[in-house]
Write a protein that holds these residues in place. Sequence first.
Motif, PDB file in Angstrom:
ATOM      1  N   SER A 291     -17.857 -33.631   5.489  1.00 24.49           N
ATOM      2  CA  SER A 291     -17.555 -32.251   5.849  1.00 24.49           C
ATOM      3  C   SER A 291     -17.963 -31.944   7.296  1.00 24.49           C
ATOM      4  N   GLY A 292     -17.083 -32.282   8.197  1.00 23.70           N
ATOM      5  CA  GLY A 292     -17.326 -32.012   9.618  1.00 23.70           C
ATOM      6  C   GLY A 292     -18.231 -33.051  10.260  1.00 23.70           C
ATOM      7  N   ALA A 293     -18.185 -33.089  11.591  1.00 24.27           N
ATOM      8  CA  ALA A 293     -19.134 -33.921  12.336  1.00 24.27           C
ATOM      9  C   ALA A 293     -20.539 -33.485  11.949  1.00 24.27           C
ATOM     10  N   ASP A 294     -20.686 -32.207  11.699  1.00 26.99           N
ATOM     11  CA  ASP A 294     -21.979 -31.660  11.298  1.00 26.99           C
ATOM     12  C   ASP A 294     -22.616 -32.415  10.135  1.00 26.99           C
ATOM     13  N   GLU A 295     -21.812 -32.689   9.104  1.00 27.31           N
ATOM     14  CA  GLU A 295     -22.408 -33.376   7.962  1.00 27.31           C
ATOM     15  C   GLU A 295     -22.844 -34.791   8.347  1.00 27.31           C
TER      16      GLU A 295
ATOM     17  N   ASP B 181     -28.015 -29.951  24.777  1.00 26.44           N
ATOM     18  CA  ASP B 181     -26.944 -30.666  24.086  1.00 26.44           C
ATOM     19  C   ASP B 181     -26.578 -29.796  22.874  1.00 26.44           C
ATOM     20  N   PHE B 182     -25.813 -30.345  21.937  1.00 34.04           N
ATOM     21  CA  PHE B 182     -25.347 -29.558  20.786  1.00 34.04           C
ATOM     22  C   PHE B 182     -26.564 -29.046  20.005  1.00 34.04           C
ATOM     23  N   PHE B 183     -26.635 -27.710  19.833  1.00 33.81           N
ATOM     24  CA  PHE B 183     -27.855 -27.099  19.287  1.00 33.81           C
ATOM     25  C   PHE B 183     -28.162 -27.531  17.850  1.00 33.81           C
TER      26      PHE B 183
ATOM     27  N   LEU C 259     -10.917 -26.913   8.156  1.00 35.83           N
ATOM     28  CA  LEU C 259     -10.840 -27.903   7.062  1.00 35.83           C
ATOM     29  C   LEU C 259     -12.106 -28.733   6.933  1.00 35.83           C
ATOM     30  N   ARG C 260     -12.952 -28.714   7.954  1.00 34.25           N
ATOM     31  CA  ARG C 260     -14.235 -29.414   7.922  1.00 34.25           C
ATOM     32  C   ARG C 260     -14.055 -30.912   7.660  1.00 34.25           C
ATOM     33  N   ILE C 261     -13.463 -31.604   8.612  1.00 36.97           N
ATOM     34  CA  ILE C 261     -13.299 -33.045   8.440  1.00 36.97           C
ATOM     35  C   ILE C 261     -13.950 -33.770   9.625  1.00 36.97           C
TER      36      ILE C 261
ATOM     37  N   ILE D 133     -23.303 -41.723  19.433  1.00 32.69           N
ATOM     38  CA  ILE D 133     -22.539 -40.987  20.448  1.00 32.69           C
ATOM     39  C   ILE D 133     -21.638 -40.016  19.690  1.00 32.69           C
ATOM     40  N   ASP D 134     -21.889 -38.748  19.905  1.00 33.25           N
ATOM     41  CA  ASP D 134     -21.120 -37.692  19.239  1.00 33.25           C
ATOM     42  C   ASP D 134     -19.907 -37.397  20.120  1.00 33.25           C
ATOM     43  N   GLU D 135     -18.751 -37.885  19.675  1.00 36.42           N
ATOM     44  CA  GLU D 135     -17.521 -37.761  20.481  1.00 36.42           C
ATOM     45  C   GLU D 135     -16.624 -36.634  19.968  1.00 36.42           C
ATOM     46  N   ALA D 136     -17.225 -35.509  19.653  1.00 36.06           N
ATOM     47  CA  ALA D 136     -16.432 -34.393  19.124  1.00 36.06           C
ATOM     48  C   ALA D 136     -15.258 -34.028  20.049  1.00 36.06           C
ATOM     49  N   TYR D 137     -15.454 -34.201  21.368  1.00 37.47           N
ATOM     50  CA  TYR D 137     -14.423 -33.760  22.335  1.00 37.47           C
ATOM     51  C   TYR D 137     -13.689 -34.932  22.980  1.00 37.47           C
ATOM     52  N   ILE D 138     -13.795 -36.132  22.421  1.00 38.35           N
ATOM     53  CA  ILE D 138     -13.338 -37.322  23.147  1.00 38.35           C
ATOM     54  C   ILE D 138     -11.862 -37.248  23.545  1.00 38.35           C
TER      55      ILE D 138
ATOM     56  N   HIS E 238     -19.929 -34.218  26.995  1.00 36.69           N
ATOM     57  CA  HIS E 238     -21.181 -33.520  26.725  1.00 36.69           C
ATOM     58  C   HIS E 238     -20.997 -32.010  26.569  1.00 36.69           C
ATOM     59  N   ASN E 239     -21.578 -31.507  25.475  1.00 42.89           N
ATOM     60  CA  ASN E 239     -21.658 -30.062  25.240  1.00 42.89           C
ATOM     61  C   ASN E 239     -23.082 -29.646  25.615  1.00 42.89           C
ATOM     62  N   PRO E 240     -23.340 -28.741  26.541  1.00 46.55           N
ATOM     63  CA  PRO E 240     -22.389 -27.771  27.082  1.00 46.55           C
ATOM     64  C   PRO E 240     -21.817 -28.065  28.464  1.00 46.55           C
TER      65      PRO E 240
ATOM     66  N   ARG F 121     -16.916 -38.420  15.180  1.00 50.11           N
ATOM     67  CA  ARG F 121     -15.722 -37.696  15.664  1.00 50.11           C
ATOM     68  C   ARG F 121     -15.419 -36.549  14.695  1.00 50.11           C
ATOM     69  N   THR F 122     -14.411 -35.774  15.040  1.00 47.68           N
ATOM     70  CA  THR F 122     -14.076 -34.622  14.204  1.00 47.68           C
ATOM     71  C   THR F 122     -12.601 -34.265  14.331  1.00 47.68           C
ATOM     72  N   LEU F 123     -12.062 -33.601  13.297  1.00 48.28           N
ATOM     73  CA  LEU F 123     -10.717 -33.036  13.422  1.00 48.28           C
ATOM     74  C   LEU F 123     -10.786 -31.573  13.855  1.00 48.28           C
ATOM     75  N   SER F 124     -11.985 -31.094  14.215  1.00 48.93           N
ATOM     76  CA  SER F 124     -12.156 -29.663  14.538  1.00 48.93           C
ATOM     77  C   SER F 124     -11.709 -29.283  15.939  1.00 48.93           C
ATOM     78  N   LYS F 125     -11.607 -30.250  16.844  1.00 46.31           N
ATOM     79  CA  LYS F 125     -11.403 -29.881  18.242  1.00 46.31           C
ATOM     80  C   LYS F 125      -9.945 -30.086  18.651  1.00 46.31           C
ATOM     81  N   ILE F 126      -9.566 -31.285  19.156  1.00 40.67           N
ATOM     82  CA  ILE F 126      -8.178 -31.412  19.622  1.00 40.67           C
ATOM     83  C   ILE F 126      -7.189 -31.246  18.458  1.00 40.67           C
TER      84      ILE F 126
HETATM   85  C1  LIG Z   1     -20.943 -31.891  20.281  1.00 36.87           C
HETATM   86  C2  LIG Z   1     -20.497 -31.351  18.961  1.00 36.87           C
HETATM   87  N1  LIG Z   1     -20.641 -32.097  17.870  1.00 36.87           N
HETATM   88  C3  LIG Z   1     -20.254 -31.668  16.664  1.00 36.87           C
HETATM   89  C4  LIG Z   1     -19.708 -30.417  16.499  1.00 36.87           C
HETATM   90  C5  LIG Z   1     -19.357 -29.950  15.116  1.00 36.87           C
HETATM   91  O1  LIG Z   1     -18.106 -30.408  14.726  1.00 36.87           O
HETATM   92  P1  LIG Z   1     -17.567 -30.145  13.236  1.00 36.87           P
HETATM   93  O2  LIG Z   1     -16.756 -28.906  13.271  1.00 36.87           O
HETATM   94  O3  LIG Z   1     -16.737 -31.334  12.934  1.00 36.87           O
HETATM   95  O4  LIG Z   1     -18.740 -30.019  12.336  1.00 36.87           O
HETATM   96  C6  LIG Z   1     -19.534 -29.590  17.598  1.00 36.87           C
HETATM   97  C7  LIG Z   1     -18.947 -28.239  17.427  1.00 36.87           C
HETATM   98  O5  LIG Z   1     -18.914 -27.413  18.280  1.00 36.87           O
HETATM   99  C8  LIG Z   1     -19.952 -30.060  18.865  1.00 36.87           C
HETATM  100  O6  LIG Z   1     -19.851 -29.298  19.962  1.00 36.87           O
END
Ligand SMILES: Cc1ncc(COP(=O)(O)O)c(C=O)c1O
Length: 331
Positions: free
Chosen positions: A58-62, A82-84, A193-195, A159-164, A131-133, A182-187
């Motif tokens: 469920s998301g990169a978060d999980e 970095d990502f909080f 859908l939280r994938i 390596i968290d490639e959420a924005y790759i 890198h976020n932010p 990685r995630t389906l949340s960004k591009i």
């Molecule tokens: C660096 C980074 N990792 C992970 C996430 C979370 O992604 P997800 O929606 O897949 O949980 C974010 C969301 O903003 C992010 O900025």
Amino acid sequence: MIIMNRNTSPISPIKNEYMDEVYKRTVFQDYPDVELGQLKDIYAKDNNLNVDEIELASGADEWIQKAFITLGQNGVMTITPDFFMYRDYAEQLQLPFYEVESEADYSFDFAKIVKAIHEKKPSLFILSNPHNPTGLMFKEEELQAVADAMAAIQGYFIIDEAYIEFGEEYTRPEGDHVLIIRTLSKIYGLAGLRIGIIIAQGETYDKVTRINHPYPLDHVGMNLASVFLEDKAWVKEYADYQLEARDLLVDAFRKVNQVMNVNDSYTNFVFTYGDKALSLGRYLEANGFSGRFYEEDNLKETVRYSIIKHEDYSRLNELIEEWLKNQTIKK
Ligand SMILES: Cc1ncc(COP(=O)(O)O)c(C=O)c1O
């Protein structure tokens, strides 16, 4: 209010007709196992990955949370900012948590990072790239230095490639101790859908997936994602829309780079900083465009803005120009 503080896509990728197809495909009364394999196959093929080395949750978060549980017992180290959520999950799990501070210009001294790794010996190091932010990408040799330092202490490197997909291709550090999220949340625009995807090899894969649920995602969400990803021409058009939105965003903010720092962007947002950054952020907010402000001490004079619909840039540009007219030029 036009939302620029969530790093999501301004338009939906889901077409109405997908719903009928999903309804046809979904066996609601059954457990969703076949669908998981199907979605993994599509994602792996599209991204040149070995399907046996990816898993979904469920998301990169999980995956961040799962990796902290399975690989972070002796502490997690990251960089700040970095990502909080890295801090939140470490606190939730009561893991030792170490942060290496950026320099004043939000760059990172990797010699300092390597030194901190050897001093604290965390079992896991995580950072986002792009890198976020800041919106920037790290150099290959910088990532390799972290990977080498973590290998030397028998730790793992994520390596968290959420924005790759907004960034540039690069050579990833070698080693079974390196994991990618990685995630389906960004591009792909499917935050709802939280994938999220983990990519890992061998024993590392076994460890990080050890606590998986048997059915990590629901039928409908997976089928919807699959139907979208199968619509290749639209996936490309949709991604291009966002890449263009990012270029429009950076162009809009470049106008103020005589009075504040405006980073390049390898993500779906742009990072601004300097003592005028908040003034512009507040002005835009008062006029209907809400950027991301921060409370953290090291981000007090920064504002991050994410992509908006193409048609909204003309108003944004007007507002930025109006604000700029009233400024004296000094960064
Ligand atoms: C660096 C980074 N990792 C992970 C996430 C979370 O992604 P997800 O929606 O897949 O949980 C974010 C969301 O903003 C992010 O900025």
